[in-house]
Design a protein around this motif. Structure first.
Motif, PDB file in Angstrom:
ATOM      1  N   ARG A 175       7.656  13.155  -4.147  1.00  0.00           N
ATOM      2  CA  ARG A 175       7.567  14.552  -3.708  1.00  0.00           C
ATOM      3  C   ARG A 175       7.865  14.730  -2.216  1.00  0.00           C
ATOM      4  NH1 ARG A 175       5.148  19.230  -5.480  1.00  0.00           N
ATOM      5  NH2 ARG A 175       4.082  18.208  -7.203  1.00  0.00           N
ATOM      6  N   PRO A 176       7.264  13.940  -1.329  1.00  0.00           N
ATOM      7  CA  PRO A 176       7.548  14.161   0.099  1.00  0.00           C
ATOM      8  C   PRO A 176       9.035  14.015   0.430  1.00  0.00           C
ATOM      9  CG  PRO A 176       5.707  12.631  -0.178  1.00  0.00           C
ATOM     10  CD  PRO A 176       6.288  12.851  -1.541  1.00  0.00           C
ATOM     11  N   LEU A 177       9.711  13.111  -0.251  1.00  0.00           N
ATOM     12  CA  LEU A 177      11.140  12.927   0.028  1.00  0.00           C
ATOM     13  C   LEU A 177      11.941  14.136  -0.425  1.00  0.00           C
ATOM     14  CD1 LEU A 177      11.725   9.197  -1.005  1.00  0.00           C
ATOM     15  CD2 LEU A 177      10.949  10.140   1.166  1.00  0.00           C
ATOM     16  N   LEU A 207      15.901   5.130   4.138  1.00  0.00           N
ATOM     17  CA  LEU A 207      16.186   6.415   3.529  1.00  0.00           C
ATOM     18  C   LEU A 207      17.597   6.902   3.833  1.00  0.00           C
ATOM     19  CD1 LEU A 207      14.251   8.002   1.797  1.00  0.00           C
ATOM     20  CD2 LEU A 207      14.010   9.572   3.679  1.00  0.00           C
ATOM     21  N   PRO A 208      18.301   7.315   2.802  1.00  0.00           N
ATOM     22  CA  PRO A 208      19.639   7.852   3.033  1.00  0.00           C
ATOM     23  C   PRO A 208      19.565   9.202   3.767  1.00  0.00           C
ATOM     24  CG  PRO A 208      19.043   7.905   0.694  1.00  0.00           C
ATOM     25  CD  PRO A 208      17.896   7.301   1.411  1.00  0.00           C
ATOM     26  N   THR A 231       0.864  -1.182   0.000  1.00  0.00           N
ATOM     27  CA  THR A 231       0.000   0.000   0.000  1.00  0.00           C
ATOM     28  C   THR A 231       0.902   1.233   0.000  1.00  0.00           C
ATOM     29  OG1 THR A 231      -0.055   0.212   2.396  1.00  0.00           O
ATOM     30  CG2 THR A 231      -1.711  -1.228   1.396  1.00  0.00           C
ATOM     31  N   VAL A 232       0.277   2.397  -0.269  1.00  0.00           N
ATOM     32  CA  VAL A 232       1.045   3.637  -0.277  1.00  0.00           C
ATOM     33  C   VAL A 232       1.730   3.841   1.069  1.00  0.00           C
ATOM     34  CG1 VAL A 232       0.869   6.160  -0.435  1.00  0.00           C
ATOM     35  CG2 VAL A 232      -0.421   4.717  -2.025  1.00  0.00           C
ATOM     36  N   GLN A 233       0.974   3.611   2.154  1.00  0.00           N
ATOM     37  CA  GLN A 233       1.547   3.798   3.489  1.00  0.00           C
ATOM     38  C   GLN A 233       2.707   2.843   3.745  1.00  0.00           C
ATOM     39  OE1 GLN A 233       1.676   6.015   5.568  1.00  0.00           O
ATOM     40  NE2 GLN A 233       0.046   7.228   4.680  1.00  0.00           N
ATOM     41  N   GLN A 234       2.535   1.595   3.322  1.00  0.00           N
ATOM     42  CA  GLN A 234       3.627   0.625   3.504  1.00  0.00           C
ATOM     43  C   GLN A 234       4.845   1.027   2.676  1.00  0.00           C
ATOM     44  OE1 GLN A 234       1.413  -2.823   2.270  1.00  0.00           O
ATOM     45  NE2 GLN A 234       0.971  -3.494   4.369  1.00  0.00           N
ATOM     46  N   ALA A 235       4.596   1.507   1.455  1.00  0.00           N
ATOM     47  CA  ALA A 235       5.708   1.931   0.601  1.00  0.00           C
ATOM     48  C   ALA A 235       6.472   3.088   1.247  1.00  0.00           C
ATOM     49  CB  ALA A 235       5.195   2.324  -0.782  1.00  0.00           C
ATOM     50  N   ARG A 236       5.698   4.041   1.819  1.00  0.00           N
ATOM     51  CA  ARG A 236       6.352   5.167   2.503  1.00  0.00           C
ATOM     52  C   ARG A 236       7.170   4.683   3.696  1.00  0.00           C
ATOM     53  NH1 ARG A 236       1.247   9.261   2.427  1.00  0.00           N
ATOM     54  NH2 ARG A 236       1.674  10.241   0.416  1.00  0.00           N
ATOM     55  N   SER A 237       6.595   3.747   4.420  1.00  0.00           N
ATOM     56  CA  SER A 237       7.293   3.263   5.612  1.00  0.00           C
ATOM     57  C   SER A 237       8.580   2.553   5.249  1.00  0.00           C
ATOM     58  CB  SER A 237       6.406   2.290   6.395  1.00  0.00           C
ATOM     59  OG  SER A 237       5.215   2.925   6.761  1.00  0.00           O
ATOM     60  N   VAL A 238       8.521   1.703   4.243  1.00  0.00           N
ATOM     61  CA  VAL A 238       9.716   0.938   3.904  1.00  0.00           C
ATOM     62  C   VAL A 238      10.792   1.863   3.321  1.00  0.00           C
ATOM     63  CG1 VAL A 238       9.030   0.178   1.585  1.00  0.00           C
ATOM     64  CG2 VAL A 238      10.504  -1.273   2.957  1.00  0.00           C
TER      65      VAL A 238
END
Lengths: 409, 409
Positions: B320-322, B20-21, B8-15
């Motif tokens: 975008r958020p990153l 994240l560098p 899901t979008v939320q899971q993708a964001r979490s992973v």
């Protein structure tokens, strides 16, 4: 003491529109520099996009009638007589009882009128497939010209270019874009109490805030700002500074001068400069009442209040639309957010009120607006706020729970 | 065929957040260049704003107790013993039974604790006034430090600077601002059907749209985009291009490749490059499902769908958020608009749906959202739309009249 000519925001906009100079200077820029720029002309497509019927699925290009009646138990069998290659012209033809393999995005070969998804086919051998579900003509296709058709106006003059607009221009082969030149805006601050931000403070003096908020607002609106610094609080200094700024800009913003005399100096200076001169002196809004609007020999001058909050709000209401559309008064931000205000707010009729608010999201998704209290001289209140809520001049106020328009920063 | 790892979008964001560098490269820039930049550090005020009690009215600085009980018929008389000059230190003191004339913005002299508006005074002679309305201590004043007090954090790290924030920084004397460097983003398009926008079309070929929409989106997010053009649709070409782009950027976007084989090439290439590698292959959204996310030796790679609408939406949700927060995943646009959808829309649970919509304002102020119909391959649908409406993965759809979140473009 002269008579104030106090207008409503709408009246101020109208009178500005009547006298508005023609600012439509154009320039042509590369597409990649087009983001946020305003189109100077309508853009008309010179060709269809796509230029051919295009498959939206991996599968087989067929004549739909060959698939009519097909079922899993009784497939329609067709001969695979060719393969569409990505990016290449598919010459076909696909005859009756024939099919061509086709990838997503591939060109539909002549003769075929539909694509059957690979999921609804079974391969008998390399030359023959069975189709297990009927297709209608046009199935799984983007038709030639479905995205853009030749001669269509794809984007209108005065439109501000967003990322998708750059994409559309690329699609129709427009790589040089006619745009309006940014409106040049000169920014002057007046007030003997002001010092520049890089100066040390001393009792009685405060740093110039408005030059910086207005600089940011002009940039945000797509204008090209120039700071003229802090101008001494007297008729002759202001007159010379304004003449200089008018020479180099299409719009001049004079903020401040909160001392007694200064408030009228701006108006008096404007009256010596050109026609039609002063258009209004005072607007029926809160905060922001002591604002001045003028057109002087084809240039626009705004006298904005010294209070940072008031200056920002008046800029947004009157100057921003002129900069964003380079003259037609159409604002760029077209939809406010609707939020429930959380307290009763009194407001006088006949005056537009703008309330700084922070926003909160409730569990059910509703967005509520909490008023930020504090005087309009406090820039920190604008920093805390997420936007401003508008109480229209027809209303005496709003009750807690009522929906209001909130313009986000 | 490898197994899709659909999140899901939320899971993708979490992973992504887990791997994240650290991107926090800082630079210091002049205040006037700060608009839309992201603060690298908290900003703490080193002094009070204003640095003295300041009058908000034209009038007289007094000791409030000297006005208690004053009425129009029985004014309190005080001696005018001085005048505050704008921008100068007011030494006072104002003693019992005394008043100093003071302009709006002037410094309150020692001894005084309130300002009486000139409207509530009457001049007997040059040395004496009558006060016709009592003032309370603090009336008509901005207190020292009321806008900003010494030691307060006025803006937080990761905050994106708006015009009012520039004003606040000016107020506290910060003229050099520590900001995050824009994230460098390389943009590659794949697909043998693609040609550059300045090339003539031919049957089977279409112009590259995604490079331009993504370029605009990266700029809009505050990133620094570089186009690497159209990459040939095979493992080795893509691998070389990606290695080059990873070398020069912190994030790489690969869009397209709608032909059968290509869809997996991006994932295969990523798997040869570094750790942790592929994080997800497929997201539970519509449109945009065939998207890839990876972190490769401290750089982020997104494989975006070839359809322009899908690529834009996935960019907005994940890339975008990153870019906006340079690493912490906090999106810049924090509040959607709430609008009533005008038709029933079906949606599958377990999947976030994003619907292009145009907005309309009804007479009562309500904002309604009309779905824009059309395939996700059609860039014109994004151009027509004012924003996208979100149907969350918990819902089976929305009914006409239901309020939905709309994210404006």
């Amino acid at each position: 003491m002269e008579l104030f000519n106090v207008l409503t925001v709408q009246q101020a906009r109208s009178v500005l529109a009547v006298h508005l100079p023609v600012w439509h200077k154009e320039e042509t820029i590369p597409l990649l520099q087009g983001l946020n720029r305003i189109l100077a002309q309508d853009i008309t497509a010179k060709e269809d996009v796509p230029g051919f019927h295009r498959s939206t699925m991996d599968g087989y290009a067929v004549r739909a009638r060959d698939t009519f009646g097909a079922t899993e138990s009784l497939p329609s069998y067709v001969d695979v007589t060719g393969e569409v290659l990505m990016g290449e012209e598919a010459h076909g033809p696909v005859g009756a009882g024939q099919a061509w393999a086709i990838p997503t995005g591939g060109m539909l070969p002549p003769g075929a009128d539909a694509v059957v998804m690979v999921e609804y086919t079974e391969e008998l051998d390399k030359r023959t497939i069975g189709i297990t579900k009927p297709a209608a003509p046009g199935d799984n296709l983007v038709r030639r010209g479905e995205d853009v058709s030749t001669g269509a106006v794809v984007l209108n003059a005065k439109h501000r270019l967003r990322p998708q607009d750059l994409g559309l221009l690329a699609a129709v082969g427009v790589t040089e874009v006619p745009v309006l030149k940014p409106v040049k805006v000169g920014i002057l601050s007046t007030g003997n109490e002001l010092i520049a931000p890089d100066q040390p403070t001393s009792p009685g003096r405060v740093r110039d805030i408005n030059s910086y908020t207005l600089y940011g607002q002009v940039l945000q609106a797509g204008g090209s700002p120039t700071l003229y610094g802090i101008i001494e609080d007297n008729f002759e200094s202001l007159r010379q500074a304004l003449i200089g700024a008018l020479h180099e800009n299409e719009m001049v913003l004079i903020s401040g001068g909160s001392s007694v005399g200064t408030r009228d100096v701006t108006a008096k200076v404007i009256e010596t400069l050109g026609n039609p001169g002063l258009l209004f002196h005072g607007i029926a809004i809160k905060p922001g009442k002591p604002s001045i609007g003028a057109v002087v020999d084809g240039k626009v001058v705004f006298g904005l209040p010294g209070h940072p909050v008031s200056a920002m709000i008046v800029f947004d209401l009157l100057a921003r639309p002129l900069i964003e559309s380079s003259g037609d008064g159409q604002p760029g931000r077209s939809f406010p957010l609707r939020a429930a205000i959380t307290r009763n707010i009194h407001s006088a009729t006949g005056r537009d009120d703008f309330l700084r608010v922070t926003l909160r999201r409730l569990e059910d998704g509703t967005i509520v607006a909490d008023p930020v209290l504090g005087k309009s001289g406090l820039i920190s209140t604008m920093v805390k706020a997420d936007g401003v809520a508008h109480i229209p001049l027809t209303k005496e106020g709003v009750e807690a729970g009522e929906l209001v328009d909130v313009w986000l920063f």
